[in-house]
Scaffold this active site. Sequence first.
Site, PDB file in Angstrom:
ATOM      1  N   GLY A   1       0.802  -1.219   0.000  1.00 15.30           N
ATOM      2  CA  GLY A   1       0.000   0.000   0.000  1.00 15.30           C
ATOM      3  C   GLY A   1       0.836   1.270   0.000  1.00 15.30           C
TER       4      GLY A   1
ATOM      5  N   SER B   1      -3.371  -3.268  -0.363  1.00 16.20           N
ATOM      6  CA  SER B   1      -2.296  -4.068   0.218  1.00 16.20           C
ATOM      7  C   SER B   1      -2.838  -5.450   0.567  1.00 16.20           C
ATOM      8  CB  SER B   1      -1.792  -3.364   1.478  1.00 16.20           C
ATOM      9  OG  SER B   1      -0.855  -4.169   2.132  1.00 16.20           O
TER      10      SER B   1
ATOM     11  N   THR C   1      11.832  -7.898 -10.954  1.00 14.31           N
ATOM     12  CA  THR C   1      11.123  -9.148 -11.242  1.00 14.31           C
ATOM     13  C   THR C   1       9.905  -9.278 -10.347  1.00 14.31           C
ATOM     14  OG1 THR C   1      13.177 -10.181 -11.936  1.00 14.31           O
ATOM     15  CG2 THR C   1      11.386 -11.665 -11.295  1.00 14.31           C
TER      16      THR C   1
ATOM     17  N   CYS D   1       3.666   6.372  23.209  1.00 14.92           N
ATOM     18  CA  CYS D   1       4.626   5.312  23.479  1.00 14.92           C
ATOM     19  C   CYS D   1       4.575   4.208  22.441  1.00 14.92           C
ATOM     20  CB  CYS D   1       4.375   4.708  24.852  1.00 14.92           C
ATOM     21  SG  CYS D   1       5.109   5.702  26.134  1.00 14.92           S
TER      22      CYS D   1
END
Lengths: 130, 395
Positions: B70, B199, B237, B324
């Site tokens: 993506g 994706s 490729t 965090c």
Amino acid sequence: MALYSEKVMEHFRNPRNVGVIEDADGVGEVGNAKCGDIMKMYLKIDGDTVTDVKFETFGCGSAIASSSMATELIKGKPVADAMKLTNKAVAEALDGLPAYKMHCSVLAEEAIQSALADYYAKHPEKKPAT
Amino acid sequence: MRIYADNAATTKPSRAAIEAMLPYLEEEYGNPSSLYTLGQRAREAIEQAREEVAAVIHADPRDITFTSGGSEADNQAIRSAAEKGRKAGKTHIISTAFEHHAVLHTLNRLEKEGFRVTLLDVHENGLVRPDELDAAICDETCLVTVMTANNEIGTIQPIRALGELCARRGVPFHTDAVQAVGHLPIDVDADHIDMLSASAHKFHGPKGVGFLYARKKVPLVNLIDGGAQERGKRAGTENVPAIMGMAAALKESAARMDGDAERMRTLRDRLITGLREIPHSALNGDAVKRLPGNANFCFEGIEGESLLLLLDDRGICASSGSACTSGSLDPSHVLLAIGRVHDVAHGSLRLTLGEDATEEEVDYIVRNVREVVEYLRGFSPVWRDLVSGKANFIL
């Protein structure tokens, strides 16, 4: 490799000295909620000894573990030793912290310093001559 | 026990995907660019895969370019539209404040190259308003890029209305549909989508592969130069096994989509109802216009990482928008974009259910989140200040 050392996880899962001391001799709070970490330390001091210490923490795993370890390192120790506690000592006792989490150990050092400053403000006569 | 509730991060590869890949790892290892039979069989296979992928979004297979995922598709789409715009003297791009970083960071780079970027407000409910897009489009606008569904809070944008508007105003329209493809119906013609990114690992395919859909009116700019693969628009490729796995996964996801979505919505709503009972919590994003499996909450007085670690101890995989967990000092830009203040955004939790989730799992999650939030609040100085009246509750 896991995010944290076994020691950090152990202290995070079973934090020592959690809570409040209602008649504390010194209280210190550092950090801010905007950054995501707040530590509050409560000290009971008798003569030259830290007889009891408790903490409250809003923060990540390493912040909670650092608070817990810092309380262990100063509980029952001379006040002079608590004064000298460094963030490095806290981090080492936890078998290390990830680089971007070192600030958690700094907060633990600062919280203790802040609580001691509060104690000396209330008891200026106890303040060691510098 | 493990309850995997982080399907927005990645999904478990389906059996169909794995089985579609195996022959191309074991026997059919030819290079699609080689002229002997072994190579040509690989060529035929990926062209078949291209047709299958295209069919799901009602596209012309010739408009599908296979990419590494993506992020690459987003980069290439935006760069290509920007290049076309630059040549025509058009250097204005419209997007939203809560796009994926693959979009936002590409736009940042273009700003440094002289482009002007307008980020539309996504409001408290996490939805773009078509009239605000209409007002933002000007003669210099060369691209509108708005994600189909947000990766954190799951809100589904009015893509067809936005696409129609862009078509009417003559502006190319790109959508990052990474969270939507395989989960929501998409029709690039009916929705007036000119470019779309997807994706594979978000719909039970393998990681490291995705595709870019682009109509011929936006000539693609190469991000990777080299050989003539993908009509010269993406050198290297082809990752044949991954492409085969992606096509098989997408075909299966699309076939099951309607039934899966309905069942997941019921479970998601059960999850939302349960978590709403936790005091001083709030759902992030619109309650209805959201992905079938997505529940995203803020809990006041606690921090997200410690919540995640304790949920992990109880077998629950989830994620958070706290600083965090983001690796920076700021919490999620998505939560800030919908108006959550820092203090509250640090205490966020994203749960994204999979198609195989059960009622028992949802109830287990609700029970454990409630217990862990309560436990963490028990020694949070922020919570103490809120409860004692020293500070005011936000939620």
